[in-house]
Design a protein around this motif. Structure first.
Motif, short mmCIF file in Angstrom:
data_model
loop_
_atom_site.label_atom_id
_atom_site.label_comp_id
_atom_site.label_asym_id
_atom_site.label_seq_id
_atom_site.Cartn_x
_atom_site.Cartn_y
_atom_site.Cartn_z
N LEU A 91 0.88 -1.13 -0.02
CA LEU A 91 0.00 -0.09 0.11
C LEU A 91 0.81 1.16 -0.14
CD1 LEU A 91 -2.86 1.25 0.36
CD2 LEU A 91 -2.45 1.14 2.75
N PHE A 92 0.76 2.02 -0.94
CA PHE A 92 1.29 3.26 -1.11
C PHE A 92 0.41 4.68 -0.82
CE2 PHE A 92 3.54 6.48 -4.18
CZ PHE A 92 4.30 7.07 -3.27
N LEU A 93 0.66 5.57 0.16
CA LEU A 93 0.09 6.86 0.04
C LEU A 93 0.99 7.89 -0.34
CD1 LEU A 93 -2.01 4.96 1.72
CD2 LEU A 93 -2.61 6.86 2.88
N ALA A 94 0.59 8.84 -0.85
CA ALA A 94 1.68 9.91 -1.21
C ALA A 94 1.06 11.45 -0.98
CB ALA A 94 2.03 9.65 -2.63
N ASP A 95 1.69 12.11 -0.85
CA ASP A 95 1.14 13.84 -0.89
C ASP A 95 1.62 14.12 -2.41
OD1 ASP A 95 0.80 16.46 0.06
OD2 ASP A 95 3.02 16.79 -0.24
N MET A 96 0.81 14.98 -2.97
CA MET A 96 0.98 15.68 -3.91
C MET A 96 2.06 16.73 -4.46
SD MET A 96 -1.66 16.68 -7.05
CE MET A 96 -2.23 18.32 -6.54
N ASP A 97 1.62 17.90 -3.67
CA ASP A 97 2.23 19.22 -3.80
C ASP A 97 3.90 18.98 -3.36
OD1 ASP A 97 -0.20 21.95 -4.05
OD2 ASP A 97 -0.20 19.84 -4.49
N ARG A 175 1.43 -2.69 -10.81
CA ARG A 175 1.65 -4.05 -11.40
C ARG A 175 1.97 -5.35 -10.75
NH1 ARG A 175 7.49 -4.29 -13.83
NH2 ARG A 175 7.85 -4.95 -11.74
N ASP A 176 2.40 -5.01 -9.46
CA ASP A 176 3.02 -6.26 -8.80
C ASP A 176 2.00 -6.43 -7.44
OD1 ASP A 176 5.31 -6.58 -9.96
OD2 ASP A 176 6.65 -5.75 -8.78
N GLY A 177 0.74 -5.95 -7.54
CA GLY A 177 -0.62 -6.08 -6.69
C GLY A 177 -0.54 -5.04 -5.64
N GLY A 178 0.23 -3.95 -5.67
CA GLY A 178 0.09 -2.91 -4.80
C GLY A 178 -1.11 -1.87 -5.05
N TYR A 179 -1.59 -1.13 -3.99
CA TYR A 179 -2.61 -0.04 -4.29
C TYR A 179 -1.82 1.16 -3.99
CZ TYR A 179 -7.19 2.01 -3.89
OH TYR A 179 -8.28 2.63 -4.04
N ALA A 180 -2.46 2.27 -4.73
CA ALA A 180 -2.03 3.65 -4.57
C ALA A 180 -2.61 4.58 -4.52
CB ALA A 180 -0.80 4.00 -5.90
N ALA A 181 -2.60 5.50 -3.43
CA ALA A 181 -3.71 6.53 -3.30
C ALA A 181 -2.83 7.81 -3.08
CB ALA A 181 -4.19 6.37 -1.95
N GLU A 235 -7.52 3.54 7.03
CA GLU A 235 -8.87 2.84 6.44
C GLU A 235 -8.36 1.77 5.18
OE1 GLU A 235 -11.71 4.28 3.03
OE2 GLU A 235 -10.93 5.90 4.12
N LEU A 236 -7.31 2.19 4.54
CA LEU A 236 -6.99 1.46 3.42
C LEU A 236 -6.39 0.10 3.74
CD1 LEU A 236 -5.94 4.44 0.73
CD2 LEU A 236 -8.01 2.83 0.77
N ARG A 237 -5.46 0.44 4.86
CA ARG A 237 -4.67 -0.83 5.31
C ARG A 237 -5.89 -1.88 5.99
NH1 ARG A 237 -1.27 1.20 10.29
NH2 ARG A 237 -3.18 0.72 11.23
N ASN A 238 -6.78 -1.40 6.71
CA ASN A 238 -7.80 -2.28 7.07
C ASN A 238 -8.60 -2.76 6.17
OD1 ASN A 238 -7.02 -1.68 9.84
ND2 ASN A 238 -8.43 -0.16 10.11
N ARG A 239 -9.06 -1.93 4.96
CA ARG A 239 -9.54 -2.61 4.10
C ARG A 239 -8.91 -3.76 3.06
NH1 ARG A 239 -10.49 0.92 -1.34
NH2 ARG A 239 -11.41 2.43 0.04
N PHE A 240 -7.81 -3.71 2.99
CA PHE A 240 -6.94 -4.81 2.24
C PHE A 240 -6.40 -5.82 3.18
CE2 PHE A 240 -6.64 -0.90 -0.58
CZ PHE A 240 -7.54 -1.53 -1.58
N GLY A 241 -6.72 -5.87 4.56
CA GLY A 241 -6.15 -6.83 5.57
C GLY A 241 -4.85 -6.73 5.67
N ALA A 263 2.91 4.87 8.70
CA ALA A 263 3.40 3.87 7.69
C ALA A 263 4.43 2.86 8.04
CB ALA A 263 3.61 4.38 6.43
N GLY A 264 4.42 1.77 7.46
CA GLY A 264 5.51 0.85 7.95
C GLY A 264 6.98 1.46 7.41
N LEU A 265 7.07 1.95 6.27
CA LEU A 265 8.03 3.03 6.18
C LEU A 265 7.56 4.53 5.49
CD1 LEU A 265 11.19 3.50 5.62
CD2 LEU A 265 10.70 2.39 3.16
#
Length: 304
Positions: A91-97, A175-181, A235-241, A263-265
């Motif tokens: 799971l990857f979460l990123a700021d934009m600006d 591509r390797d099964g991760g989710y990015a928000a 929320e996303l961590r829990n959604r995807f278990g 985050a883990g990292l």
């Protein structure tokens, strides 16, 4: 037993890794193994063995990264230290600006009403954590009242630059099964098209209220700030278990810190000093592909 890895990454435009430099860093890593190149001259892993921890005291990866960074003696190389077993993320979460793009979108909007310097000063103070994010956003948005919302398309076309490596990072993880928000304190008018261009699964940000075709000078409540970014990760961590260690987050401002620490990292990317000091890891020289090398990817493994 090898249980940790130090990943060294320099800018792809200015490769800075040499055998001598890697050997110097290996000397300060306990039980270091042979370096493994991920991209010659650009990125490499040095596996090592942590000393047995006394009781339940966790190994201080950030302190070890600081020792490795000191051994670089000023070379423009970033260091990420983490456990080997959990380095690949899902799971990857990123700021934009100023993270996934090189600009602050609200500052570019303010330029169209002749207030960029004033708004940029407020933005900088908010990102350093000197003032609260939510009231600072309301104050800046109020200055945009009456601006034609159509300038957003022009700003995206003419002024927004994607941070190098961002698309490769997102597309490789997906591509390797991760989710990015993409989770931004900015605005949906920007995050929706920019998120699609980079390749994110979804974007979340604030809604600028319009009065017909012009900005009303108000932002919809509640404002997506520090707590909402943290809540999105959970929320996303829990959604995807997923486990805590399965998550990766990146950002540059004070409103990203809660998300980075959960985050883990959590990686501070060319961040404000207080953010860089508090995050698990920091990237100051490399581009966003550093977050792929940190997961053990070789350059030939990147998605096109």
């Amino acid at each position: 037993m090898i249980d940790h890895v130090a990943t060294l990454v320099s800018s792809p435009e200015r490769p800075a890794l040499s055998d001598a430099l890697l050997a110097r860093v290996a000397q300060v890593l306990p039980g270091a193994g042979s370096p493994h190149m991920l991209n010659p001259g650009v990125a490499a892993d040095i596996p090592f063995r942590t000393p047995a921890a006394a009781g339940d005291v966790p190994y201080d990866a950030r302190a070890q990264a600081d020792r490795a960074r000191a051994a670089l003696d000023g070379a423009p190389v970033d260091v990420v230290v983490q456990p080997v077993a959990t380095r690949r993320k899902r799971l990857f979460l990123a700021d934009m600006d100023s993270t996934m793009i090189g600009q602050e979108c609200i500052d570019e909007l303010a330029d169209f009403v002749g207030l960029k310097d004033r708004v940029s000063e407020i933005t900088e103070r908010a990102m350093r954590g000197e003032i609260a994010f939510e009231p600072a956003l309301r104050e800046r948005v109020a200055l945009l009242a009456g601006l034609d919302a159509g300038v957003v398309d022009r700003i995206i076309a003419e002024r927004i630059t994607l941070t190098p490596g961002g698309s490769a990072l997102v597309r490789t993880m997906r591509r390797d099964g991760g989710y990015a928000a993409l989770v931004s304190g900015g605005f949906t008018l920007f995050t929706a098209p920019i998120g699609r261009t980079i390749g994110f699964d979804e974007d979340r940000s604030n809604v600028l209220i319009t009065d017909g075709t012009r900005l009303a000078g108000r932002v919809a409540e509640p404002i997506l700030g520090k707590e909402a970014k943290l809540a999105t990760l959970i929320e996303l961590r829990n959604r995807f278990g997923l486990a805590h260690a399965d998550t990766l987050a990146v950002g540059d401002g004070a409103n990203d810190l809660a998300m980075l620490n959960e985050a883990g990292l959590g990686v501070a990317f060319r961040a404000k000093p207080a953010v860089a000091a508090a995050a698990h890891a920091r990237v100051e020289h490399a581009d966003l592909t550093a977050l792929l090398y940190a997961q053990g990817y070789r350059v030939e493994d990147f998605a096109a």
